[in-house]
Design an enzyme around this catalytic site. Structure first.
Site, PDB file in Angstrom:
ATOM      1  N   HIS A 155       4.232  11.486   3.007  1.00  0.00           N
ATOM      2  CA  HIS A 155       3.813  10.383   3.784  1.00  0.00           C
ATOM      3  C   HIS A 155       5.179  10.064   4.734  1.00  0.00           C
ATOM      4  O   HIS A 155       5.167   9.226   5.566  1.00  0.00           O
ATOM      5  CB  HIS A 155       3.758   9.198   2.887  1.00  0.00           C
ATOM      6  CG  HIS A 155       2.540   9.371   2.216  1.00  0.00           C
ATOM      7  ND1 HIS A 155       1.350   8.220   2.354  1.00  0.00           N
ATOM      8  CD2 HIS A 155       2.023  10.132   1.179  1.00  0.00           C
ATOM      9  CE1 HIS A 155       0.268   8.768   1.707  1.00  0.00           C
ATOM     10  NE2 HIS A 155       0.723   9.640   0.918  1.00  0.00           N
ATOM     11  N   ASP A 363      10.450   6.626  10.881  1.00  0.00           N
ATOM     12  CA  ASP A 363       9.369   6.239   9.917  1.00  0.00           C
ATOM     13  C   ASP A 363       8.173   7.326  10.126  1.00  0.00           C
ATOM     14  O   ASP A 363       7.860   8.009  11.185  1.00  0.00           O
ATOM     15  CB  ASP A 363       8.812   4.906  10.202  1.00  0.00           C
ATOM     16  CG  ASP A 363       8.229   4.062   8.962  1.00  0.00           C
ATOM     17  OD1 ASP A 363       7.825   4.784   8.077  1.00  0.00           O
ATOM     18  OD2 ASP A 363       8.450   2.843   9.000  1.00  0.00           O
TER      19      ASP A 363
HETATM   20  P1  ADP Z   1       6.256   2.050   4.043  1.00  0.00           P
HETATM   21  O1  ADP Z   1       5.056   3.009   3.489  1.00  0.00           O
HETATM   22  O2  ADP Z   1       7.466   2.769   4.209  1.00  0.00           O
HETATM   23  O3  ADP Z   1       6.299   1.055   3.206  1.00  0.00           O
HETATM   24  P2  ADP Z   1       4.293   1.366   6.097  1.00  0.00           P
HETATM   25  O4  ADP Z   1       4.340   0.397   7.296  1.00  0.00           O
HETATM   26  O5  ADP Z   1       3.687   2.702   6.289  1.00  0.00           O
HETATM   27  O6  ADP Z   1       5.752   1.491   5.451  1.00  0.00           O
HETATM   28  O7  ADP Z   1       3.332   0.645   5.029  1.00  0.00           O
HETATM   29  C1  ADP Z   1       3.591  -0.448   4.288  1.00  0.00           C
HETATM   30  C2  ADP Z   1       2.527  -1.370   3.946  1.00  0.00           C
HETATM   31  O8  ADP Z   1       3.065  -2.376   2.919  1.00  0.00           O
HETATM   32  C3  ADP Z   1       1.713  -1.960   5.148  1.00  0.00           C
HETATM   33  O9  ADP Z   1       0.385  -1.952   4.687  1.00  0.00           O
HETATM   34  C4  ADP Z   1       2.604  -3.550   5.045  1.00  0.00           C
HETATM   35  O10 ADP Z   1       1.433  -4.381   5.425  1.00  0.00           O
HETATM   36  C5  ADP Z   1       2.812  -3.523   3.563  1.00  0.00           C
HETATM   37  N1  ADP Z   1       3.729  -4.424   3.646  1.00  0.00           N
HETATM   38  C6  ADP Z   1       5.130  -4.051   4.109  1.00  0.00           C
HETATM   39  N2  ADP Z   1       5.835  -5.167   3.767  1.00  0.00           N
HETATM   40  C7  ADP Z   1       5.289  -6.138   3.367  1.00  0.00           C
HETATM   41  C8  ADP Z   1       5.645  -7.500   3.047  1.00  0.00           C
HETATM   42  N3  ADP Z   1       7.047  -7.988   3.251  1.00  0.00           N
HETATM   43  N4  ADP Z   1       4.709  -8.285   2.316  1.00  0.00           N
HETATM   44  C9  ADP Z   1       3.390  -7.656   2.161  1.00  0.00           C
HETATM   45  N5  ADP Z   1       2.915  -6.427   2.493  1.00  0.00           N
HETATM   46  C10 ADP Z   1       3.981  -5.792   3.065  1.00  0.00           C
HETATM   47  O1  F6P Z   2       5.750   5.433   2.359  1.00  0.00           O
HETATM   48  C1  F6P Z   2       6.394   5.946   1.525  1.00  0.00           C
HETATM   49  C2  F6P Z   2       6.583   5.200   0.274  1.00  0.00           C
HETATM   50  O2  F6P Z   2       7.380   6.107  -0.600  1.00  0.00           O
HETATM   51  C3  F6P Z   2       5.296   5.293  -0.476  1.00  0.00           C
HETATM   52  O3  F6P Z   2       4.972   6.448  -1.048  1.00  0.00           O
HETATM   53  C4  F6P Z   2       5.183   4.137  -1.288  1.00  0.00           C
HETATM   54  O4  F6P Z   2       4.165   3.409  -1.035  1.00  0.00           O
HETATM   55  C5  F6P Z   2       6.302   3.224  -0.417  1.00  0.00           C
HETATM   56  O5  F6P Z   2       7.296   4.005   0.406  1.00  0.00           O
HETATM   57  C6  F6P Z   2       6.989   2.287  -1.283  1.00  0.00           C
HETATM   58  O6  F6P Z   2       7.836   2.817  -2.199  1.00  0.00           O
HETATM   59  P1  F6P Z   2       8.223   2.461  -3.798  1.00  0.00           P
HETATM   60  O7  F6P Z   2       6.798   3.232  -4.499  1.00  0.00           O
HETATM   61  O8  F6P Z   2       9.431   3.241  -4.064  1.00  0.00           O
HETATM   62  O9  F6P Z   2       8.116   1.155  -3.908  1.00  0.00           O
END
Ligand code: ADP
Ligand code: F6P
Length: 516
Positions: A155, A363
């Site tokens: 991912h 990212d």
């Molecule tokens: P990562 O996988 O690194 O967390 P992504 O942007 O790909 O980053 O995915 C994050 C997911 O989690 C998205 O669907 C987003 O809406 C959700 N998310 C991220 N931060 C928050 C937050 N502060 N509150 C609610 N949902 C969140």
């Molecule tokens: O997108 C990368 C990732 O490690 C995902 O596998 C996971 O959903 C997200 O970040 C949140 O991380 P964690 O599971 O360490 O809270």
């Protein structure tokens, strides 16, 4: 239909409201539709005697989870996964903090997950392993005699060969991943970087169709950009825009324009740099003082890891400084919330925001950027300011793309976004909507699963067929490769382009003869 077994570090609670993390969002549609087994860590730490996985069932999905011990949580999750692999894979090697013990625990936990999974497997299963926590698992399962198709999806980004070489376990991890039949990445660039590392570190042979051979096994590599459910999210945002939480926010803003950031509180998300950009905007464009508010929702994440705790303190400092320096008795330029908000609330806020500020230093994809686009009102859309170094930038090139390290660039993009006339906002939004509307998280999952079946069948037939040669084939009336996965896929196009024009904007291949 083969049962799908998903293995990921975190097994989400799909009934829970606020969940910050891309993996759960990406897999939810496929698992709800198809059912299967979802195996991984319960999210709990307990030092009792080792117990069998706890199995619960919901929506035709069996969730099987194990607890981690304190030592495992520290070494495997906080240590090797999040203090070594996470920064290295995001090319932030300065943040790496390695110790040999955590690497040992990482491998031991992977062994334990493999051993706990084995009794749950059926001979006709297909296994899909997710993310950097579980790089050794494909090899562990193969060593235990599992012959089922095994796919692996990363991912997060995969860095250049030079950067990946800084990971003390690099060779072993590459070797273990190569026990899978298919390895998926977010972008062709990540797949290319992985192939280069495998070639350099293990002498793997690269083929013109994008697959690679190692230890008598041919592994397909491909790009499968993770998607959201755009229509569902758009509907959620439209509905939530009228709910009391968004109403209260709107009311509190008065005439001010809203800029929104939604992230996990993670060093890769560029939050401190983002604050510097916003501060710079207030400094250089005084016309926005009193007229704009930045709402940063930063869900606390991985707080046992030192860099994450430091980041929280740094963000609070940076935010405090902005408000102390530029705030007025009747105007708070920046609001920070250090927790996750419920998904509908977040969708409503995104629709209200005139600007979505998404500036990760790097990212894999960044689903927040796609969600912001989906949340907009097509008649009066907001503007996305997006880091060039997010995987999503490839599809969302109509955003205002910025270098997240440069506060001046962020400041200028913010000013441009806030002043952008309606016509240009609509044009940019439409281009971005078109880039995401035909895709879905469900189709993403299905395209990976179809490609995995195909790669595994070819493997067993002793006849490997590269994706480029098979993208039009059908199986039971369904395309084997979903159209959106076929388009940016694998290394084929890049390799073909290199052979046709070795200097055409890319590095020349080290040894073109190796591309069979
Ligand atoms: P990562 O996988 O690194 O967390 P992504 O942007 O790909 O980053 O995915 C994050 C997911 O989690 C998205 O669907 C987003 O809406 C959700 N998310 C991220 N931060 C928050 C937050 N502060 N509150 C609610 N949902 C969140
Ligand atoms: O997108 C990368 C990732 O490690 C995902 O596998 C996971 O959903 C997200 O970040 C949140 O991380 P964690 O599971 O360490 O809270």
């Amino acid at each position: 239909m083969n049962r799908l077994v998903v293995v990921s570090n975190r097994v989400p609670d799909l009934s829970a409201g606020a969940q910050a993390g891309g993996l759960a969002v990406a897999l939810e549609s496929l698992m709800k539709r198809r059912g299967g087994l979802w195996f991984g860590w319960s999210g709990k730490v307990s030092d009792g005697p080792e117990a069998a996985p706890v199995i619960t069932r919901a929506d035709d999905i069996d969730f099987a989870t194990i607890d981690l011990t304190t030592e495992e949580h520290e070494g495997y999750y906080n240590g090797f996964s999040n203090a070594v692999l996470w920064p290295a894979l995001h090319s932030l090697t300065d943040l790496m903090s390695f110790d040999r013990r955590s690497a040992q625990v990482y491998h031991a936990v992977n062994e334990r997950i493999g051993a706990a999974l084995l009794p749950q497997l059926h001979p006709t299963d297909m296994i899909w392993v997710h993310d950097y926590h579980l790089m050794p698992l494909p090899a562990i399962l193969r060593r235990a005699g599992v012959r089922a198709p095994i796919g692996f999806f990363l991912h997060v980004p995969f860095p250049t060969a030079d950067v990946f070489a800084t990971v003390p376990e690099a060779r072993v991890l590459l070797r273990d991943m190569l026990a899978a039949d298919l390895i998926g990445f977010q972008t062709p660039n990540d797949a290319e970087n992985f192939a280069a590392s495998a070639q350099r570190q293990l002498g793997a042979l690269r083929h013109a169709d994008g697959s690679i051979s190692h230890a008598g096994h041919r592994i397909r590599l491909g790009a499968f950009p993770v998607e959201i459910e755009p229509r569902e999210f758009a509907a959620l945002a439209a509905q939530s825009w009228r709910n009391p939480a968004t109403d209260r926010l709107r009311h509190s803003l008065g005439e001010q324009k809203l800029v929104i950031g939604v992230d996990r509180l993670d060093p890769t998300k560029g939050l401190v740099q983002r604050m510097a950009g916003y501060r710079r905007m207030l400094e250089t464009h005084p016309e926005w003082r009193h007229n704009v508010t930045l709402l940063q929702i930063a869900a606390a994440s991985r707080q046992d890891v030192a860099t994450y705790r430091d980041l929280r303190a740094a963000l609070e400092r940076a935010a405090g400084n902005v408000n102390a320096e530029w705030g007025e008795p009747d105007w708070t330029p920046l609001r920070v919330i250090a927790r996750a908000v419920a998904r509908p609330t977040m969708a409503g806020y995104m629709r209200e925001a005139r600007v979505g500020l998404v500036t990760p230093l790097r990212d894999g994809m960044n689903l927040v950027a796609k969600e912001y686009v989906a949340a907009q009102n097509p008649r009066d859309p907001g503007v996305l300011v997006l880091s060039r170094f997010a995987g999503a930038a490839r599809q969302l090139s109509a955003a205002l793309l910025v270098n997240p390290h440069d506060p001046d660039e962020i400041a200028e993009a913010l000013n441009t976004a806030l002043s952008m006339p309606l016509g240009e906002r609509q044009d940019r939004w439409l281009a971005m909507w078109r880039a995401i509307e035909g895709h879905s998280a469900l189709a993403w999952g299905r395209s990976f699963v179809a490609a995995l079946m195909q790669a595994s069948r070819a493997q067993h037939a002793g006849r490997y067929v590269g994706l480029a040669e098979t993208s039009n084939m059908t199986h039971g009336g369904m395309p084997l490769i979903a159209p959106h996965a076929a388009e940016p896929i694998s290394l084929t196009d890049r390799v073909a382009a290199r052979l046709a024009n070795p200097m055409g904007g890319m590095d020349a291949p080290k040894d073109p003869k190796r591309l069979s």
